[in-house]
Design an enzyme around this catalytic site. Structure first.
Site, PDB file in Angstrom:
ATOM      1  N   ASP A  33      47.335  68.712  28.990  1.00 51.10           N
ATOM      2  CA  ASP A  33      47.082  69.264  30.322  1.00 51.10           C
ATOM      3  C   ASP A  33      47.278  68.191  31.389  1.00 51.10           C
ATOM      4  O   ASP A  33      46.687  67.120  31.312  1.00 51.10           O
ATOM      5  CB  ASP A  33      45.639  69.777  30.338  1.00 51.10           C
ATOM      6  CG  ASP A  33      45.336  70.673  31.517  1.00 51.10           C
ATOM      7  OD1 ASP A  33      46.070  70.620  32.523  1.00 51.10           O
ATOM      8  OD2 ASP A  33      44.337  71.418  31.419  1.00 51.10           O
TER       9      ASP A  33
ATOM     10  N   HIS B 291      46.902  68.780  34.833  1.00 49.80           N
ATOM     11  CA  HIS B 291      46.205  69.086  36.099  1.00 49.80           C
ATOM     12  C   HIS B 291      45.158  68.017  36.375  1.00 49.80           C
ATOM     13  O   HIS B 291      44.045  68.085  35.880  1.00 49.80           O
ATOM     14  CB  HIS B 291      45.502  70.436  36.018  1.00 49.80           C
ATOM     15  CG  HIS B 291      46.439  71.597  35.958  1.00 49.80           C
ATOM     16  ND1 HIS B 291      46.835  72.143  34.766  1.00 49.80           N
ATOM     17  CD2 HIS B 291      47.050  72.308  36.936  1.00 49.80           C
ATOM     18  CE1 HIS B 291      47.647  73.158  35.015  1.00 49.80           C
ATOM     19  NE2 HIS B 291      47.799  73.284  36.325  1.00 49.80           N
TER      20      HIS B 291
HETATM   21  C1  B12 Z   1      48.340  72.363  41.329  1.00 49.86           C
HETATM   22  C2  B12 Z   1      48.532  73.197  40.100  1.00 49.86           C
HETATM   23  C3  B12 Z   1      49.489  72.785  39.189  1.00 49.86           C
HETATM   24  C4  B12 Z   1      50.266  71.523  39.354  1.00 49.86           C
HETATM   25  C5  B12 Z   1      49.394  70.368  38.820  1.00 49.86           C
HETATM   26  C6  B12 Z   1      49.630  69.061  39.541  1.00 49.86           C
HETATM   27  C7  B12 Z   1      48.769  67.998  38.942  1.00 49.86           C
HETATM   28  N1  B12 Z   1      49.395  67.031  38.267  1.00 49.86           N
HETATM   29  O1  B12 Z   1      47.575  68.020  39.064  1.00 49.86           O
HETATM   30  C8  B12 Z   1      51.506  71.805  38.453  1.00 49.86           C
HETATM   31  C9  B12 Z   1      52.582  72.452  39.274  1.00 49.86           C
HETATM   32  C10 B12 Z   1      52.093  70.618  37.710  1.00 49.86           C
HETATM   33  C11 B12 Z   1      50.930  72.851  37.497  1.00 49.86           C
HETATM   34  C12 B12 Z   1      51.450  73.109  36.285  1.00 49.86           C
HETATM   35  C13 B12 Z   1      50.994  74.115  35.476  1.00 49.86           C
HETATM   36  N2  B12 Z   1      50.054  75.039  35.780  1.00 49.86           N
HETATM   37 CO1  B12 Z   1      48.952  74.923  37.282  1.00 49.86          CO
HETATM   38  N3  B12 Z   1      47.910  75.118  38.793  1.00 49.86           N
HETATM   39  C14 B12 Z   1      47.760  74.367  39.865  1.00 49.86           C
HETATM   40  C15 B12 Z   1      46.767  75.034  40.828  1.00 49.86           C
HETATM   41  C16 B12 Z   1      47.579  75.762  41.894  1.00 49.86           C
HETATM   42  C17 B12 Z   1      45.760  74.151  41.503  1.00 49.86           C
HETATM   43  C18 B12 Z   1      44.977  73.207  40.551  1.00 49.86           C
HETATM   44  C19 B12 Z   1      44.175  72.271  41.384  1.00 49.86           C
HETATM   45  O2  B12 Z   1      44.561  71.108  41.583  1.00 49.86           O
HETATM   46  N4  B12 Z   1      43.045  72.755  41.930  1.00 49.86           N
HETATM   47  C20 B12 Z   1      42.196  72.008  42.838  1.00 49.86           C
HETATM   48  C21 B12 Z   1      41.054  71.312  42.083  1.00 49.86           C
HETATM   49  C22 B12 Z   1      40.186  70.557  43.067  1.00 49.86           C
HETATM   50  O3  B12 Z   1      40.288  72.315  41.437  1.00 49.86           O
HETATM   51  P1  B12 Z   1      40.023  72.340  39.869  1.00 49.86           P
HETATM   52  O4  B12 Z   1      41.124  71.701  39.148  1.00 49.86           O
HETATM   53  O5  B12 Z   1      39.663  73.693  39.476  1.00 49.86           O
HETATM   54  O6  B12 Z   1      38.750  71.393  39.720  1.00 49.86           O
HETATM   55  C23 B12 Z   1      37.514  71.666  40.339  1.00 49.86           C
HETATM   56  C24 B12 Z   1      36.528  72.384  39.454  1.00 49.86           C
HETATM   57  O7  B12 Z   1      37.147  73.257  38.518  1.00 49.86           O
HETATM   58  C25 B12 Z   1      35.709  71.340  38.846  1.00 49.86           C
HETATM   59  N5  B12 Z   1      36.052  70.823  37.526  1.00 49.86           N
HETATM   60  C26 B12 Z   1      37.235  70.465  37.017  1.00 49.86           C
HETATM   61  N6  B12 Z   1      37.095  69.946  35.801  1.00 49.86           N
HETATM   62  C27 B12 Z   1      35.792  69.970  35.496  1.00 49.86           C
HETATM   63  C28 B12 Z   1      35.107  69.537  34.388  1.00 49.86           C
HETATM   64  C29 B12 Z   1      33.726  69.665  34.333  1.00 49.86           C
HETATM   65  C30 B12 Z   1      32.977  69.211  33.140  1.00 49.86           C
HETATM   66  C31 B12 Z   1      33.037  70.230  35.428  1.00 49.86           C
HETATM   67  C32 B12 Z   1      31.585  70.354  35.393  1.00 49.86           C
HETATM   68  C33 B12 Z   1      33.741  70.649  36.540  1.00 49.86           C
HETATM   69  C34 B12 Z   1      35.118  70.524  36.587  1.00 49.86           C
HETATM   70  O8  B12 Z   1      35.763  70.261  39.708  1.00 49.86           O
HETATM   71  C35 B12 Z   1      36.864  70.335  40.607  1.00 49.86           C
HETATM   72  C36 B12 Z   1      36.350  70.113  41.974  1.00 49.86           C
HETATM   73  O9  B12 Z   1      35.772  71.209  42.561  1.00 49.86           O
HETATM   74  C37 B12 Z   1      46.026  76.020  39.883  1.00 49.86           C
HETATM   75  C38 B12 Z   1      45.530  77.317  40.526  1.00 49.86           C
HETATM   76  C39 B12 Z   1      44.238  77.119  41.252  1.00 49.86           C
HETATM   77  N7  B12 Z   1      44.190  77.551  42.479  1.00 49.86           N
HETATM   78  O10 B12 Z   1      43.275  76.574  40.691  1.00 49.86           O
HETATM   79  C40 B12 Z   1      47.105  76.303  38.817  1.00 49.86           C
HETATM   80  C41 B12 Z   1      46.688  76.669  37.434  1.00 49.86           C
HETATM   81  C42 B12 Z   1      45.544  75.782  36.975  1.00 49.86           C
HETATM   82  N8  B12 Z   1      47.900  76.367  36.673  1.00 49.86           N
HETATM   83  C43 B12 Z   1      48.127  77.222  35.733  1.00 49.86           C
HETATM   84  C44 B12 Z   1      49.220  77.132  34.856  1.00 49.86           C
HETATM   85  C45 B12 Z   1      49.391  78.294  33.907  1.00 49.86           C
HETATM   86  C46 B12 Z   1      50.085  76.048  34.878  1.00 49.86           C
HETATM   87  C47 B12 Z   1      51.261  75.847  33.961  1.00 49.86           C
HETATM   88  C48 B12 Z   1      51.039  76.199  32.500  1.00 49.86           C
HETATM   89  C49 B12 Z   1      52.407  76.632  34.591  1.00 49.86           C
HETATM   90  C50 B12 Z   1      53.647  76.722  33.738  1.00 49.86           C
HETATM   91  N9  B12 Z   1      53.786  77.843  33.053  1.00 49.86           N
HETATM   92  O11 B12 Z   1      54.437  75.816  33.762  1.00 49.86           O
HETATM   93  C51 B12 Z   1      51.560  74.343  34.130  1.00 49.86           C
HETATM   94  C52 B12 Z   1      50.820  73.492  33.094  1.00 49.86           C
HETATM   95  C53 B12 Z   1      51.168  72.048  33.164  1.00 49.86           C
HETATM   96  C54 B12 Z   1      50.381  71.239  32.204  1.00 49.86           C
HETATM   97  N10 B12 Z   1      50.977  70.819  31.088  1.00 49.86           N
HETATM   98  O12 B12 Z   1      49.230  70.939  32.406  1.00 49.86           O
HETATM   99  C55 B12 Z   1      47.100  78.313  35.678  1.00 49.86           C
HETATM  100  C56 B12 Z   1      46.157  78.159  34.518  1.00 49.86           C
HETATM  101  C57 B12 Z   1      45.841  79.525  33.948  1.00 49.86           C
HETATM  102  C58 B12 Z   1      44.736  79.551  33.002  1.00 49.86           C
HETATM  103  N11 B12 Z   1      43.945  78.539  32.775  1.00 49.86           N
HETATM  104  O13 B12 Z   1      44.556  80.615  32.492  1.00 49.86           O
HETATM  105  C59 B12 Z   1      46.433  78.196  37.103  1.00 49.86           C
HETATM  106  C60 B12 Z   1      44.953  78.576  37.138  1.00 49.86           C
HETATM  107  C61 B12 Z   1      47.239  79.094  38.041  1.00 49.86           C
HETATM  108  C62 B12 Z   1      47.090  80.551  37.683  1.00 49.86           C
HETATM  109  N12 B12 Z   1      46.215  81.265  38.350  1.00 49.86           N
HETATM  110  O14 B12 Z   1      47.763  81.037  36.820  1.00 49.86           O
HETATM  111  N13 B12 Z   1      49.860  73.468  38.052  1.00 49.86           N
END
Ligand code: B12
Lengths: 477, 145
Positions: free
Chosen positions: B14, B16
């Site tokens: 992963d 992300h």
């Molecule tokens: C940016 C993004 C990408 C970027 C990532 C850039 C990078 N290097 O970081 C790129 C374009 C590369 C990407 C690729 C992919 N992505 Co993407 N991506 C996103 C997106 C739009 C935003 C993620 C993000 O940065 N969020 C902002 C941060 C701040 O939020 P967060 O990660 O959720 O973290 C917060 C909390 O969750 C929490 N948190 C996080 N970790 C933990 C751990 C603990 C213990 C705790 C308590 C809290 C916590 O703290 C953070 C702060 O608030 C999301 C959709 C979304 N809106 O979430 C999809 C998403 C995560 N991606 C998705 C997918 C499917 C992919 C790909 C598989 C797409 C593909 N088919 O190619 C690939 C996978 C790549 C890989 N091997 O990992 C899906 C995942 C679906 C799922 N889980 O069912 C999502 C949800 C989009 C969707 N709705 O379909 N992605």
């Protein structure tokens, strides 16, 4: 510039006492001498014979030497045991530090020492034990437990403590309570994933000078020398570093790799960062030391000939040597009976060539890092582990098998990158040099007192193999 | 400083990294010593780092939908390595698509995680809950600083 005069550089080896006399102004060898290794009885006997040999080659008299420095790998070398916590982390860092200090690793341990481990360490009776474990502020329980276990062990060697700084004082107290001499130095892994090997290396070298030289009886030659500075492998690594980096006003050869093939082991030294040469590569695992030494204890031309054949398979040796399999088996049996044997027939020479090529290829591949392609969901990601040597510009070969070969470049070539194994990050197009006069150790020793002369010595006497054309021409003529 | 050490990272293949970075920075600001392993971290790497640094908790992020596979056996690994009692959290986008949260949570707590966090969890919530969990455990600080 050097002030002139001569230096005498001595290697107390396991078989021979070797001398190199160097003219400091020109940085050239003026003579060499050799005697038997007599460390186990009286080191001065072999030294006297080597000096007499040198005097004979110089026309009867020896110059007055400004510097007389020695390294030693005699009496088993600097035998060390390392102990750390997690095998891939502090235990690995401790191992790297000891190898970089020129030690011969006789045992490496991780996690809590068991009663059996302690007995093993007692039987090994190392010259120095390096105790690590825990990042600073991290785990202290295991290093303290291990210090307690070692304090009641029958070992008497000095212990270098290079673990969690918050536990170091207590570890020292426990070891000293058991009568062990202790030196505390900085943690080999102060933070997770960060290496700091120099302090431990320096501590090991200081103990070598202060105590091991005496313990091994090498100080009997004190009157004939200014100092015994370090274990020979450390001198080779120091020499390689100087040749790579150069000095103020005189550049070196840049990132380089040394392959040293011996009768019992094959050593590989690299002086380079090892960072990915290509962009977009993710690096995994422990960071790599800029100065790295690996020792392949199973790859040696004589004592480990059978292990080399086993490692690559008899079929490959036979094919590379152009000999039938039965002949390979027979020649191997011959070596087992006589480890000092020098090739006497064309078949033996071809067998030796194949052995050396196999050992050099394996040793270089084990030293070099690897890349693999991981298929993440977005597509392929290249992950590197270990050092990327692909952009290294100089490859130096040394050791009897290379020096005596008709075509040393042909023997060294398996150390290079191989298109059929793209995952192995070996040097791609380095210039290939031969340390024909076995002077890398001398360069390392001389560096301590006269870096300019030491650098000149290395640059003057390393022969360019030029991809083997020179050697091949000579071969046909 | 809290005197507590935490290990963070994004598990498996992963990439992300954004949320994990934000979380790591917030935890550092809250006074924790954080060992940040970053993206693409194999499960065993979390465990090794936790042993060597005597960490008090591991916070695993998984966003790309394969968290269930990557996290399988995580507690067992810790038990095996002698840190079986360490506090374990997991968060991010733990599963593919929209599934009822209580079910997802149960799957992860059954794997041995002390807590699982739903998508969109804010960092201040995480910090509050961590403080409470450490308080409830009421054990002395493990790190020797
Ligand atoms: C940016 C993004 C990408 C970027 C990532 C850039 C990078 N290097 O970081 C790129 C374009 C590369 C990407 C690729 C992919 N992505 Co993407 N991506 C996103 C997106 C739009 C935003 C993620 C993000 O940065 N969020 C902002 C941060 C701040 O939020 P967060 O990660 O959720 O973290 C917060 C909390 O969750 C929490 N948190 C996080 N970790 C933990 C751990 C603990 C213990 C705790 C308590 C809290 C916590 O703290 C953070 C702060 O608030 C999301 C959709 C979304 N809106 O979430 C999809 C998403 C995560 N991606 C998705 C997918 C499917 C992919 C790909 C598989 C797409 C593909 N088919 O190619 C690939 C996978 C790549 C890989 N091997 O990992 C899906 C995942 C679906 C799922 N889980 O069912 C999502 C949800 C989009 C969707 N709705 O379909 N992605």
């Amino acid at each position: 510039m050097s002030d002139g005069g001569h230096a005498l550089l001595v290697d107390f080896g396991s078989t021979y006492t070797k001398l190199r006399a160097v003219d400091l102004a020109s940085g050239r060898i003026v003579g060499t001498g050799q005697g038997p290794s007599t460390v186990t009885t009286d080191v001065t006997v072999g030294m006297e014979q080597a000096l007499a040999d040198l005097a004979r080659r110089l026309g009867g008299t020896l110059p007055v030497f400004r510097h007389r420095l020695a390294s030693s790998s005699a009496a088993g070398g600097l035998r060390m045991v390392t102990v750390g916590l997690v095998k891939e982390l502090t235990a690995e860092a401790a191992r790297l530090a000891a190898l970089g200090a020129g030690a011969k690793l006789v045992g490496t341990f991780a996690y809590s020492l068991t009663a059996e481990d302690v007995t093993t360490i007692e039987d090994l009776a190392p010259d120095i034990l390096l105790l690590a474990g825990g990042t600073d502020g991290g785990n202290s329980a295991v290093i303290l437990e291990n210090a307690a276990a070692l304090s009641v062990a029958s070992i008497r060697c000095p212990v270098v403590v290079a673990g969690n700084r918050n536990a170091a004082t207590e570890a020292k107290r426990r070891l000293e309570a058991g009568g062990k001499p202790v030196v505390v130095t900085r943690n080999v892994m102060p933070e997770f994933g960060k290496l700091d090997l120099e302090p431990a290396r320096d501590a090991i070298r200081a103990i070598f000078i202060d105590r091991i030289v005496h313990a091994k009886g090498i100080d009997r030659a004190a009157g004939m020398l200014d100092a015994v500075l370090m274990p020979t492998p450390a001198a080779v690594l120091d020499g390689a570093q100087l040749i790579a980096e150069g000095i103020e006003g005189q550049g070196g050869l840049g990132p380089l790799v040394v392959v040293d093939i011996g009768g019992a082991t094959t050593d590989v030294h690299s002086v380079c960062s090892g960072e990915p040469a290509r962009s977009g590569v993710l690096v995994h695992g422990l960071p790599e030391p800029y100065l790295k030494r690996t020792v392949e204890g199973d790859l040696g031309m004589r004592h480990n000939a059978a292990a080399i054949v086993e490692a690559v398979g008899p079929a490959r040796i036979a094919a590379d040597a152009g000999l039938p399999a039965e002949r390979v088996a027979a020649l191997l049996a011959l070596l087992a009976d006589e480890v000092e044997r020098v090739p006497q027939t064309p078949d033996e020479a071809r067998f030796d060539r194949a052995l050396a090529r196999a050992a050099i290829g394996l040793a270089a591949a084990r030293h070099a890092g690897t890349v693999e392609t991981v298929y993440a969901v977005t597509g392929p990601v290249t992950v590197q582990r270990g050092k990327d040597l692909s952009a290294v510009t100089t490859l130096i070969g040394t050791g009897g098998a290379l020096v005596h070969a008709d075509d040393p470049a042909d023997l060294l070539r398996p150390a290079l990158a191989d298109p059929s194994a793209p995952g192995s990050l070996r040097p791609e197009r380095p210039r290939m040099l031969l340390d024909r006069h076995y002077l890398l150790y001398a360069v390392g020793l001389l560096r301590a007192v006269d870096p300019a002369a030491a650098l000149a010595l290395g640059l003057n006497h390393l022969d360019t193999l030029e991809e083997g054309c020179h050697a091949r021409h000579r071969c046909v003529s | 400083m809290t005197g507590r050490t935490l290990v963070t990272g994004v598990i498996g293949s992963d990439t992300h990294i954004v949320g994990n970075r934000i979380l790591t920075m917030a935890l550092e600001a809250a006074g924790y010593r954080v060992v940040s392993l970053g993206a693409l971290t194999p499960a065993e790497e979390f465990v090794r780092a936790a042993i060597e640094t005597a960490a008090d908790a591991i916070l695993v992020s998984s966003l790309y939908g394969q968290g269930e596979l990557d996290c399988r056996g995580f507690r067992d690994r810790c038990v095996e390595a002698g840190i079986g009692d360490i506090l374990l959290y997991v968060g991010g986008n733990l599963v593919v698509g929209k599934q009822p949260w209580p079910e997802v949570e149960k799957r992860f707590t059954d794997m041995g995680f002390d807590r699982a966090f739903p998508p969109g969890t804010r960092t201040d919530e995480v910090i509050d809950i961590l403080a409470r969990d450490f308080g409830a455990r009421a054990e002395p600080v493990r790190s020797a600083s």
